[in-house]
Scaffold this motif. Sequence first.
Motif, PDB file in Angstrom:
ATOM      1  N   UNK A  29      50.311   3.340  41.193  1.00 40.13           N
ATOM      2  CA  UNK A  29      48.874   3.278  40.950  1.00 40.13           C
ATOM      3  C   UNK A  29      48.071   2.624  41.799  1.00 40.13           C
ATOM      4  N   UNK A  30      48.408   1.392  42.179  1.00 38.92           N
ATOM      5  CA  UNK A  30      47.666   0.618  43.214  1.00 38.92           C
ATOM      6  C   UNK A  30      47.285   1.416  44.441  1.00 38.92           C
ATOM      7  N   UNK A  31      48.423   2.231  45.054  1.00 38.90           N
ATOM      8  CA  UNK A  31      48.372   3.113  46.091  1.00 38.90           C
ATOM      9  C   UNK A  31      47.278   4.136  46.036  1.00 38.90           C
ATOM     10  N   UNK A  32      47.347   4.778  44.771  1.00 36.74           N
ATOM     11  CA  UNK A  32      46.478   5.970  44.394  1.00 36.74           C
ATOM     12  C   UNK A  32      45.087   5.435  44.388  1.00 36.74           C
ATOM     13  N   UNK A  33      44.818   4.238  43.862  1.00 37.42           N
ATOM     14  CA  UNK A  33      43.414   3.650  43.904  1.00 37.42           C
ATOM     15  C   UNK A  33      42.916   3.452  45.118  1.00 37.42           C
ATOM     16  N   UNK A  38      39.216   4.319  49.540  1.00 35.19           N
ATOM     17  CA  UNK A  38      39.229   4.840  51.045  1.00 35.19           C
ATOM     18  C   UNK A  38      38.241   6.082  51.067  1.00 35.19           C
ATOM     19  N   UNK A  39      38.725   7.324  50.262  1.00 36.46           N
ATOM     20  CA  UNK A  39      38.170   8.312  50.249  1.00 36.46           C
ATOM     21  C   UNK A  39      36.502   8.285  50.032  1.00 36.46           C
ATOM     22  N   UNK A  40      36.356   7.580  48.900  1.00 32.22           N
ATOM     23  CA  UNK A  40      34.864   7.058  48.444  1.00 32.22           C
ATOM     24  C   UNK A  40      34.167   6.157  49.571  1.00 32.22           C
ATOM     25  N   UNK A  41      34.759   5.425  50.185  1.00 28.01           N
ATOM     26  CA  UNK A  41      34.216   4.605  51.277  1.00 28.01           C
ATOM     27  C   UNK A  41      33.566   5.444  52.375  1.00 28.01           C
ATOM     28  N   UNK A  42      34.800   6.422  52.834  1.00 26.18           N
ATOM     29  CA  UNK A  42      34.413   7.278  53.957  1.00 26.18           C
ATOM     30  C   UNK A  42      33.405   8.225  53.656  1.00 26.18           C
ATOM     31  N   UNK A  43      33.086   8.793  52.279  1.00 29.71           N
ATOM     32  CA  UNK A  43      32.219   9.724  51.924  1.00 29.71           C
ATOM     33  C   UNK A  43      30.860   8.994  52.130  1.00 29.71           C
ATOM     34  N   UNK A  44      30.965   7.749  51.493  1.00 29.49           N
ATOM     35  CA  UNK A  44      29.569   7.091  51.497  1.00 29.49           C
ATOM     36  C   UNK A  44      29.302   6.960  53.057  1.00 29.49           C
ATOM     37  N   UNK A  45      29.898   6.555  53.772  1.00 30.51           N
ATOM     38  CA  UNK A  45      29.856   6.025  55.218  1.00 30.51           C
ATOM     39  C   UNK A  45      29.185   7.341  56.051  1.00 30.51           C
ATOM     40  N   UNK A  46      29.938   8.475  55.601  1.00 27.91           N
ATOM     41  CA  UNK A  46      29.512   9.645  56.270  1.00 27.91           C
ATOM     42  C   UNK A  46      28.001  10.196  55.970  1.00 27.91           C
ATOM     43  N   UNK A  47      27.796   9.832  54.527  1.00 21.22           N
ATOM     44  CA  UNK A  47      26.655  10.470  53.926  1.00 21.22           C
ATOM     45  C   UNK A  47      25.514   9.596  54.430  1.00 21.22           C
ATOM     46  N   UNK A 164      38.129   8.603  37.712  1.00 14.79           N
ATOM     47  CA  UNK A 164      38.405   9.898  38.613  1.00 14.79           C
ATOM     48  C   UNK A 164      40.073   9.880  38.662  1.00 14.79           C
ATOM     49  N   UNK A 165      40.721   9.021  38.129  1.00 19.19           N
ATOM     50  CA  UNK A 165      42.142   9.002  38.349  1.00 19.19           C
ATOM     51  C   UNK A 165      42.879   9.210  36.727  1.00 19.19           C
ATOM     52  N   UNK A 166      42.083  10.059  36.121  1.00 21.24           N
ATOM     53  CA  UNK A 166      42.703  10.384  34.847  1.00 21.24           C
ATOM     54  C   UNK A 166      44.008  10.694  34.754  1.00 21.24           C
ATOM     55  N   UNK A 167      44.374  11.462  35.810  1.00 19.35           N
ATOM     56  CA  UNK A 167      45.886  12.196  35.796  1.00 19.35           C
ATOM     57  C   UNK A 167      46.867  11.175  35.908  1.00 19.35           C
ATOM     58  N   UNK A 168      46.282  10.273  36.882  1.00 20.95           N
ATOM     59  CA  UNK A 168      47.136   9.233  36.847  1.00 20.95           C
ATOM     60  C   UNK A 168      47.302   8.209  35.807  1.00 20.95           C
ATOM     61  N   UNK A 169      46.340   8.022  35.378  1.00 21.01           N
ATOM     62  CA  UNK A 169      46.021   7.214  34.185  1.00 21.01           C
ATOM     63  C   UNK A 169      46.981   7.593  32.916  1.00 21.01           C
ATOM     64  N   UNK A 170      46.815   8.822  32.670  1.00 23.22           N
ATOM     65  CA  UNK A 170      47.430   9.526  31.673  1.00 23.22           C
ATOM     66  C   UNK A 170      49.173   9.575  32.018  1.00 23.22           C
ATOM     67  N   UNK A 171      49.413   9.945  33.134  1.00 20.34           N
ATOM     68  CA  UNK A 171      50.917   9.935  33.486  1.00 20.34           C
ATOM     69  C   UNK A 171      51.529   8.451  33.388  1.00 20.34           C
ATOM     70  N   UNK A 172      50.780   7.299  33.908  1.00 16.74           N
ATOM     71  CA  UNK A 172      51.185   5.966  33.847  1.00 16.74           C
ATOM     72  C   UNK A 172      51.305   5.584  32.467  1.00 16.74           C
ATOM     73  N   UNK A 173      50.346   6.009  31.445  1.00 14.02           N
ATOM     74  CA  UNK A 173      50.555   5.824  30.047  1.00 14.02           C
ATOM     75  C   UNK A 173      51.836   6.093  29.366  1.00 14.02           C
ATOM     76  N   UNK A 174      52.092   7.548  29.972  1.00 15.25           N
ATOM     77  CA  UNK A 174      52.936   8.305  29.078  1.00 15.25           C
ATOM     78  C   UNK A 174      54.457   7.876  29.866  1.00 15.25           C
ATOM     79  N   UNK A 175      54.461   7.324  31.222  1.00 16.65           N
ATOM     80  CA  UNK A 175      55.592   6.719  31.712  1.00 16.65           C
ATOM     81  C   UNK A 175      55.902   5.245  31.097  1.00 16.65           C
ATOM     82  N   UNK A 176      54.823   4.409  30.920  1.00 11.95           N
ATOM     83  CA  UNK A 176      54.921   3.145  30.008  1.00 11.95           C
ATOM     84  C   UNK A 176      55.512   3.416  28.836  1.00 11.95           C
ATOM     85  N   UNK A 177      55.139   4.389  28.077  1.00 10.13           N
ATOM     86  CA  UNK A 177      55.477   4.776  26.611  1.00 10.13           C
ATOM     87  C   UNK A 177      57.134   4.863  26.605  1.00 10.13           C
ATOM     88  N   UNK A 178      57.485   5.845  27.828  1.00  6.09           N
ATOM     89  CA  UNK A 178      58.997   6.045  27.647  1.00  6.09           C
ATOM     90  C   UNK A 178      59.660   5.095  28.196  1.00  6.09           C
TER      91      UNK A 178
END
Length: 423
Positions: A29-33, A38-47, A164-178
């Motif tokens: 989760x931390x790596x995905x964040x 980084x993608x957000x920062x690069x996008x802002x920098x380019x913009x 914007x990380x809803x997939x990761x959040x949902x999967x993390x919650x499901x994983x924690x539940x399991x």
Amino acid sequence: MNRQNIFKSVVVAAVVAIVGLLAVQVYWFRSAYDVREKQFNDKVNLALRALTNDLLKAEGDTTSTIRPVVMTASNSFYVDLNHTLSYAALDSSLRKTFVRHGLDAPFELTVYDKNRTGIILGNLYLNGAYTTDTATCRSRMAEARIPMDFMITFPDKQTDIVGGMMFWIVSACAFVFILALFAYLVVDLQKQKKLSEIKTDFMNNITHELQTPITNISLASEVLRAGSGRLDEQKAVHYANIIYQENRRLKFQVEQVLQASLFEKGEIALTKKEVNVNSLMEEVIQNFQMRIQNRQGQLRGKLDALQPFVFADEFHLTNIFYSLLDNADKYSPDKPDITVTTINKPHGILIAIADKGIGIRREVQQYIFDKFYRASTGNVHDVKGYGLGLTYVQKIVEAHRGRVSVTSEPQHGSCFELYFENC
């Protein structure tokens, strides 16, 4: 390796696996964040670099070098423009450039003079519009004729990235539940194993306990039958007393098991009436005297309560008194020395049953009222019982809205105190 060690190893391995999987999930989760940030920062920098280029071109400046965008904070980007800005050009270019680069997050715009000694303009752009008055902004920008820089701040940057990380959040919650479900199953398995061991021990105890009075009754009966007409009256009475006492003991043991079962099902119904505690306790003491005297012990009653009447179930009250005296006798390895007292307290009566037996260790006193619990004394059968007596005592006392407590020290005996409200 025995089964106990194997089970412990499995539990430890399961716990380590759970902790390891949680650590991996947190790392992912931390790596995905970090990647999305980084993608957000690069996008802002380019913009912002594209925005700077558009602004300079709009002002007719094609010779100035585009300077790097500087991150002054995790969510702030400073543009070193060093150029007199036109508000209309800045406003138009900001919106167009951010839309073109897919940036729709709310941002704050702050315009500085070149030396950053003062803020010329500061406002918030939210949902397609600035929060400050546009006319005022145009006026202030038109008045400023010195080189300026500007800074863009995204106040909700972290929230937007996480959103914007809803997939990761949902999967993390499901994983924690399991994992939580797995942990629950491991804990439940351990409880079931412990309960199975307790029940096995209980069955061993009940078999041993029931055999003793049955054997004694059988022997005494055989003696009476074989010696019919030849035994003198004293011996006949002695064997008859043995049968009587062992029969009462057997009845009490069976009653304990039955009452515990009924309590478990919630089927105990109390038949309450006015009961004289002093008279009831005196009768119990008299019935118990022979057993104590056979061990050359003492059983004293100091029934000093002047208001001894309580509203209670006489049958169950008798049983808990008998159970506590039974424990006091069993846990007195030498000659029993038991004292029963009754005294009045405000609005009630206190019954204390004290002995000078082996006592109860402080660390196990909190468990003695648990079902099937028996304090370890070495040999499983060196002290008779099922581990149901004190459970029954506590449930009956609480059913009468009373209180039960114990004070004890190893080798100095125990004192159980029961409190009931007077009628």
